[in-house]
Design an enzyme around this catalytic site. Structure first.
Site, PDB file in Angstrom:
ATOM      1  N   PHE A  11     -11.337 -31.526  30.663  1.00 37.70           N
ATOM      2  CA  PHE A  11     -10.354 -32.185  29.799  1.00 37.70           C
ATOM      3  C   PHE A  11     -10.766 -32.067  28.323  1.00 37.70           C
ATOM      4  CE2 PHE A  11      -9.720 -36.654  28.027  1.00 37.70           C
ATOM      5  CZ  PHE A  11      -8.539 -36.332  27.366  1.00 37.70           C
ATOM      6  N   VAL A  12     -11.884 -32.637  27.939  1.00 36.76           N
ATOM      7  CA  VAL A  12     -12.306 -32.569  26.529  1.00 36.76           C
ATOM      8  C   VAL A  12     -12.714 -31.143  26.168  1.00 36.76           C
ATOM      9  CG1 VAL A  12     -13.986 -33.379  24.833  1.00 36.76           C
ATOM     10  CG2 VAL A  12     -12.989 -35.001  26.443  1.00 36.76           C
ATOM     11  N   ALA A 114     -22.791 -33.883  24.477  1.00 38.25           N
ATOM     12  CA  ALA A 114     -21.768 -34.889  24.779  1.00 38.25           C
ATOM     13  C   ALA A 114     -22.451 -36.045  25.496  1.00 38.25           C
ATOM     14  CB  ALA A 114     -20.677 -34.292  25.660  1.00 38.25           C
ATOM     15  N   TYR A 145     -24.742 -41.499  36.340  1.00 35.48           N
ATOM     16  CA  TYR A 145     -24.156 -40.973  35.097  1.00 35.48           C
ATOM     17  C   TYR A 145     -24.892 -41.534  33.872  1.00 35.48           C
ATOM     18  CZ  TYR A 145     -20.448 -39.764  31.729  1.00 35.48           C
ATOM     19  OH  TYR A 145     -19.721 -39.266  30.664  1.00 35.48           O
ATOM     20  N   TYR A 159     -36.380 -31.912  21.942  1.00 30.42           N
ATOM     21  CA  TYR A 159     -36.200 -30.531  21.449  1.00 30.42           C
ATOM     22  C   TYR A 159     -36.044 -30.514  19.927  1.00 30.42           C
ATOM     23  CZ  TYR A 159     -36.206 -27.542  25.543  1.00 30.42           C
ATOM     24  OH  TYR A 159     -36.609 -26.807  26.624  1.00 30.42           O
ATOM     25  N   ARG A 186      -9.412 -42.548  36.619  1.00 28.14           N
ATOM     26  CA  ARG A 186      -9.525 -43.367  35.414  1.00 28.14           C
ATOM     27  C   ARG A 186      -8.257 -44.181  35.208  1.00 28.14           C
ATOM     28  NH1 ARG A 186     -13.262 -39.648  31.544  1.00 28.14           N
ATOM     29  NH2 ARG A 186     -12.116 -37.917  32.421  1.00 28.14           N
TER      30      ARG A 186
HETATM   31  N1  UDP Z   1      -9.318 -49.774  36.135  1.00 30.11           N
HETATM   32  C1  UDP Z   1      -8.255 -50.478  36.675  1.00 30.11           C
HETATM   33  N2  UDP Z   1      -7.403 -49.831  37.537  1.00 30.11           N
HETATM   34  C2  UDP Z   1      -7.564 -48.512  37.900  1.00 30.11           C
HETATM   35  C3  UDP Z   1      -8.647 -47.793  37.337  1.00 30.11           C
HETATM   36  C4  UDP Z   1      -9.511 -48.454  36.462  1.00 30.11           C
HETATM   37  O1  UDP Z   1      -8.063 -51.667  36.380  1.00 30.11           O
HETATM   38  O2  UDP Z   1      -6.747 -48.003  38.694  1.00 30.11           O
HETATM   39  C5  UDP Z   1     -10.215 -50.447  35.179  1.00 30.11           C
HETATM   40  C6  UDP Z   1     -11.696 -50.300  35.474  1.00 30.11           C
HETATM   41  O3  UDP Z   1     -12.127 -51.319  36.340  1.00 30.11           O
HETATM   42  C7  UDP Z   1     -12.293 -50.428  34.086  1.00 30.11           C
HETATM   43  C8  UDP Z   1     -11.231 -49.840  33.170  1.00 30.11           C
HETATM   44  O4  UDP Z   1     -10.014 -49.844  33.927  1.00 30.11           O
HETATM   45  O5  UDP Z   1     -12.489 -51.784  33.743  1.00 30.11           O
HETATM   46  C9  UDP Z   1     -11.533 -48.418  32.732  1.00 30.11           C
HETATM   47  O6  UDP Z   1     -11.881 -47.680  33.865  1.00 30.11           O
HETATM   48  P1  UDP Z   1     -12.052 -46.110  33.852  1.00 30.11           P
HETATM   49  O7  UDP Z   1     -12.308 -45.687  35.263  1.00 30.11           O
HETATM   50  O8  UDP Z   1     -10.910 -45.485  33.159  1.00 30.11           O
HETATM   51  O9  UDP Z   1     -13.335 -45.778  32.967  1.00 30.11           O
HETATM   52  P2  UDP Z   1     -14.598 -46.603  32.400  1.00 30.11           P
HETATM   53  O10 UDP Z   1     -14.196 -47.064  31.056  1.00 30.11           O
HETATM   54  O11 UDP Z   1     -14.908 -47.767  33.320  1.00 30.11           O
HETATM   55  O12 UDP Z   1     -15.680 -45.610  32.389  1.00 30.11           O
END
Ligand code: UDP
Length: 312
Positions: A11-12, A114, A145, A159, A186
């Site tokens: 994506f990015v 990144a 992660y 480095y 996400r």
């Molecule tokens: N989230 C949600 N519903 C979904 C997917 C994610 O409420 O279907 C919430 C998740 O619990 C988090 C926020 O949205 O608090 C962002 O989640 P994401 O997976 O996008 O990435 P994060 O910022 O956690 O890395």
């Protein structure tokens, strides 16, 4: 200039490939297509200044000829993806970063890592400044992660200090826009696909947790500026406009007045950060960078993209 971009079919990464091609660079895109996809780069494959190498950067890579920049963007990046691929995530953050740094060192190229707001974990300091060391659970589900990226920052600084490589570290906060995978798990793709299909939006917990969403071209501009600045410490790039997940769900429902979608509440995943917002003072003062696309505009553009994907 000749720029190597690992994760360039993601994506990015694919937006970065486009930006460097537009600046006149030759781009070598390296991707093993674990979470990236050929469709993200199909429109640049015929450009004679674009080269695609299907390769896992966790294995050493030889690139013929000179290289001016190495941008290391390869990694699963959505919580669902790195939960599904914890070991490749740990390997690409550690071995992959080592290999990408080795390439930069051999070619005397600039190197840009990144990194991520996840290095701050579930932060006890708000908003997050670069001098905050974070609050990370190394053995929780997000540890693969978070710790891989923390290791990646550490080896990048080593480095820089030991070998004198010109390194940069960008800490990327939540980013969105076209080419996110509809099912990457996400929150934004999830809510958009749900609203377009008339399904309930799945809010985790009570939806009181916050995030701050940056449109992808703003992020890419910040990265481009950082690469060309002489600064080796981490720099946050993100949009400080903060919103709760529940408010985001309501904003997205309001964008599709004809939708039948409602909201359902699901369990909050373990170690889900409660608040996240970048302090971008460093990027503002050092790079003269500010986000330019507000959420209303960015969400509209992204919804149009997802509409075309859902209908396809
Ligand atoms: N989230 C949600 N519903 C979904 C997917 C994610 O409420 O279907 C919430 C998740 O619990 C988090 C926020 O949205 O608090 C962002 O989640 P994401 O997976 O996008 O990435 P994060 O910022 O956690 O890395």
């Amino acid at each position: 200039m000749r720029t190597v971009i690992t994760g360039g079919a993601g994506f990015v990464g694919s937006h970065l490939c486009e930006r460097f091609l537009a600046e006149g660079d030759e781009v070598v895109c390296v991707d093993n297509l674990l979470t990236g996809h050929r469709r993200n780069i199909v429109h640049v494959l015929s450009n004679p200044r674009f080269h695609f190498i299907e390769h896992n950067i966790s294995e050493p890579l030889q690139v013929d000829g000179p290289v001016d920049n190495v941008l290391h963007f390869a990694s699963p990046a959505s919580p669902a993806d790195y939960l599904a691929h914890p070991i490749p995530t740990l390997k690409v953050g550690s071995l992959g970063t080592h290999n990408a740094l080795g390439l930069a060192k051999a070619k005397e190229a600039r190197f840009l890592l990144a990194s991520t707001s996840e290095v701050y974990g579930d932060p006890e300091v708000h908003p997050q400044r670069e001098d905050y060391w974070g609050h990370v659970n190394p053995i929780g589900p997000r540890g693969c992660y978070d710790e891989a990226k923390r290791f990646a920052e550490a080896i990048t600084m080593a480095y820089h200090r030991y070998h004198g490589v010109r390194t940069r570290i960008v800490r990327i906060f939540n980013t969105y826009g076209p080419r996110m995978r509809l099912n990457d798990g996400r929150v934004l793709p999830a809510f958009m696909s749900q609203v377009l299909r008339g399904e309930p939006l799945t809010v985790f917990g009570q939806g009181e947790q916050t995030r701050s969403f940056c449109y992808v071209t703003d992020l890419v501009d910040g990265i481009y500026r950082l690469l060309h600045a002489d600064f080796s410490e981490p720099v946050n790039i993100g949009n400080p406009s903060e919103i709760t997940v529940l408010e985001l769900a309501k904003e997205i429902i309001a964008m599709v007045p004809e939708t039948k979608s409602t909201i359902v509440y699901k369990d909050l995943p373990q170690d889900d950060p409660k608040r996240r917002r970048p302090d971008i003072t460093r990027a503002q003062t050092l790079l003269g960078w500010n986000p330019t696309i507000d959420r209303a505009e960015g969400l509209q553009r992204t919804l149009e993209y997802f509409r075309s994907v859902v209908e396809r």
